[in-house]
Write a protein that holds these residues in place. Sequence first.
Motif, PDB file in Angstrom:
ATOM      1  N   VAL A 109      52.057  69.935 -47.425  1.00  0.00           N
ATOM      2  CA  VAL A 109      53.323  70.651 -47.289  1.00  0.00           C
ATOM      3  C   VAL A 109      54.496  69.773 -47.739  1.00  0.00           C
ATOM      4  O   VAL A 109      55.203  70.104 -48.698  1.00  0.00           O
ATOM      5  N   ILE A 110      54.677  68.658 -47.064  1.00  0.00           N
ATOM      6  CA  ILE A 110      55.799  67.776 -47.411  1.00  0.00           C
ATOM      7  C   ILE A 110      55.589  67.188 -48.803  1.00  0.00           C
ATOM      8  O   ILE A 110      56.540  67.025 -49.572  1.00  0.00           O
ATOM      9  N   GLY A 111      54.357  66.895 -49.144  1.00  0.00           N
ATOM     10  CA  GLY A 111      54.054  66.359 -50.469  1.00  0.00           C
ATOM     11  C   GLY A 111      54.401  67.331 -51.590  1.00  0.00           C
ATOM     12  O   GLY A 111      54.867  66.928 -52.651  1.00  0.00           O
ATOM     13  N   ALA A 112      54.183  68.615 -51.356  1.00  0.00           N
ATOM     14  CA  ALA A 112      54.518  69.615 -52.376  1.00  0.00           C
ATOM     15  C   ALA A 112      56.022  69.669 -52.600  1.00  0.00           C
ATOM     16  O   ALA A 112      56.494  69.694 -53.748  1.00  0.00           O
ATOM     17  N   ALA A 113      56.778  69.680 -51.517  1.00  0.00           N
ATOM     18  CA  ALA A 113      58.238  69.703 -51.647  1.00  0.00           C
ATOM     19  C   ALA A 113      58.736  68.413 -52.304  1.00  0.00           C
ATOM     20  O   ALA A 113      59.610  68.445 -53.180  1.00  0.00           O
ATOM     21  N   GLY A 114      58.186  67.297 -51.920  1.00  0.00           N
ATOM     22  CA  GLY A 114      58.572  66.011 -52.502  1.00  0.00           C
ATOM     23  C   GLY A 114      58.208  65.905 -53.970  1.00  0.00           C
ATOM     24  O   GLY A 114      58.903  65.247 -54.749  1.00  0.00           O
ATOM     25  N   ALA A 115      57.116  66.559 -54.371  1.00  0.00           N
ATOM     26  CA  ALA A 115      56.712  66.529 -55.774  1.00  0.00           C
ATOM     27  C   ALA A 115      57.739  67.248 -56.649  1.00  0.00           C
ATOM     28  O   ALA A 115      58.047  66.798 -57.757  1.00  0.00           O
ATOM     29  N   ILE A 116      58.288  68.327 -56.160  1.00  0.00           N
ATOM     30  CA  ILE A 116      59.321  69.040 -56.916  1.00  0.00           C
ATOM     31  C   ILE A 116      60.575  68.173 -57.030  1.00  0.00           C
ATOM     32  O   ILE A 116      61.157  68.013 -58.109  1.00  0.00           O
ATOM     33  N   TRP A 117      60.979  67.598 -55.914  1.00  0.00           N
ATOM     34  CA  TRP A 117      62.190  66.758 -55.884  1.00  0.00           C
ATOM     35  C   TRP A 117      62.029  65.537 -56.798  1.00  0.00           C
ATOM     36  O   TRP A 117      62.860  65.268 -57.657  1.00  0.00           O
ATOM     37  N   GLY A 118      60.955  64.812 -56.631  1.00  0.00           N
ATOM     38  CA  GLY A 118      60.735  63.597 -57.415  1.00  0.00           C
ATOM     39  C   GLY A 118      60.402  63.890 -58.867  1.00  0.00           C
ATOM     40  O   GLY A 118      60.836  63.175 -59.771  1.00  0.00           O
ATOM     41  N   GLY A 119      59.618  64.942 -59.101  1.00  0.00           N
ATOM     42  CA  GLY A 119      59.262  65.299 -60.469  1.00  0.00           C
ATOM     43  C   GLY A 119      60.481  65.697 -61.294  1.00  0.00           C
ATOM     44  O   GLY A 119      60.582  65.358 -62.481  1.00  0.00           O
ATOM     45  N   ALA A 120      61.410  66.402 -60.654  1.00  0.00           N
ATOM     46  CA  ALA A 120      62.632  66.791 -61.361  1.00  0.00           C
ATOM     47  C   ALA A 120      63.452  65.560 -61.753  1.00  0.00           C
ATOM     48  O   ALA A 120      64.090  65.538 -62.812  1.00  0.00           O
ATOM     49  N   GLU A 121      63.413  64.549 -60.917  1.00  0.00           N
ATOM     50  CA  GLU A 121      64.158  63.326 -61.234  1.00  0.00           C
ATOM     51  C   GLU A 121      63.462  62.545 -62.350  1.00  0.00           C
ATOM     52  O   GLU A 121      64.124  62.008 -63.248  1.00  0.00           O
ATOM     53  N   VAL A 122      62.152  62.500 -62.324  1.00  0.00           N
ATOM     54  CA  VAL A 122      61.407  61.748 -63.335  1.00  0.00           C
ATOM     55  C   VAL A 122      61.635  62.312 -64.730  1.00  0.00           C
ATOM     56  O   VAL A 122      61.807  61.560 -65.691  1.00  0.00           O
ATOM     57  N   VAL A 123      61.646  63.634 -64.850  1.00  0.00           N
ATOM     58  CA  VAL A 123      61.826  64.244 -66.177  1.00  0.00           C
ATOM     59  C   VAL A 123      63.307  64.510 -66.482  1.00  0.00           C
ATOM     60  O   VAL A 123      63.632  65.258 -67.399  1.00  0.00           O
TER      61      VAL A 123
END
Length: 167
Positions: free
Chosen positions: A70-84
């Motif tokens: 759950v938290i990992g999915a939300a964090g993946a969106i947040w962090g992935g958006a920053e990476v790209v």
Amino acid sequence: LRKKIRDKGLPVPNYFLDPEDEKQFPPHIALLVILQDSEGELKHLDNFFYRVGFSLFAAIALALRIVLEVIGAAGAIWGGAEVVKLRTATRNVELFRWLSLGVGGLSLLRFVILNVPLKEDAGDILGPAGPWSLRLPVRLRAVTEHPFHYFVRATRPSSQSTSKKDK
């Protein structure tokens, strides 16, 4: 025999289901559990510390699954958006905060749907003769895969529970 059990309004034990049924539990494994019980090989499962240990293990497994799924999915969106470079400290922060919360909410809904035990699960492998009463590695895996089920459905083998009712 299955028809007689159903006609009485009782759930069909998972070892009486058709072999093609995905919830079918092999009868020889159910017999092994019954034999282990009659020989007293499962007495260590009645130990208070053993039950507390497995309850703690199930609680930790549940917490880890929530963090990862759950938290990992939300964090993946947040962090992935920053990476790209879709999100920066000055641009699109609020948009991606809401997107992350939305994905986290959907992931929580998915988590609950997949993990909460349902009435239909009664004939599943997690029934009275399921992995809760087998070898330690199998039991640990069952608790890790289904921590909600451990708290709701982990019962003693049917031969132990019926013998106590008869006494």
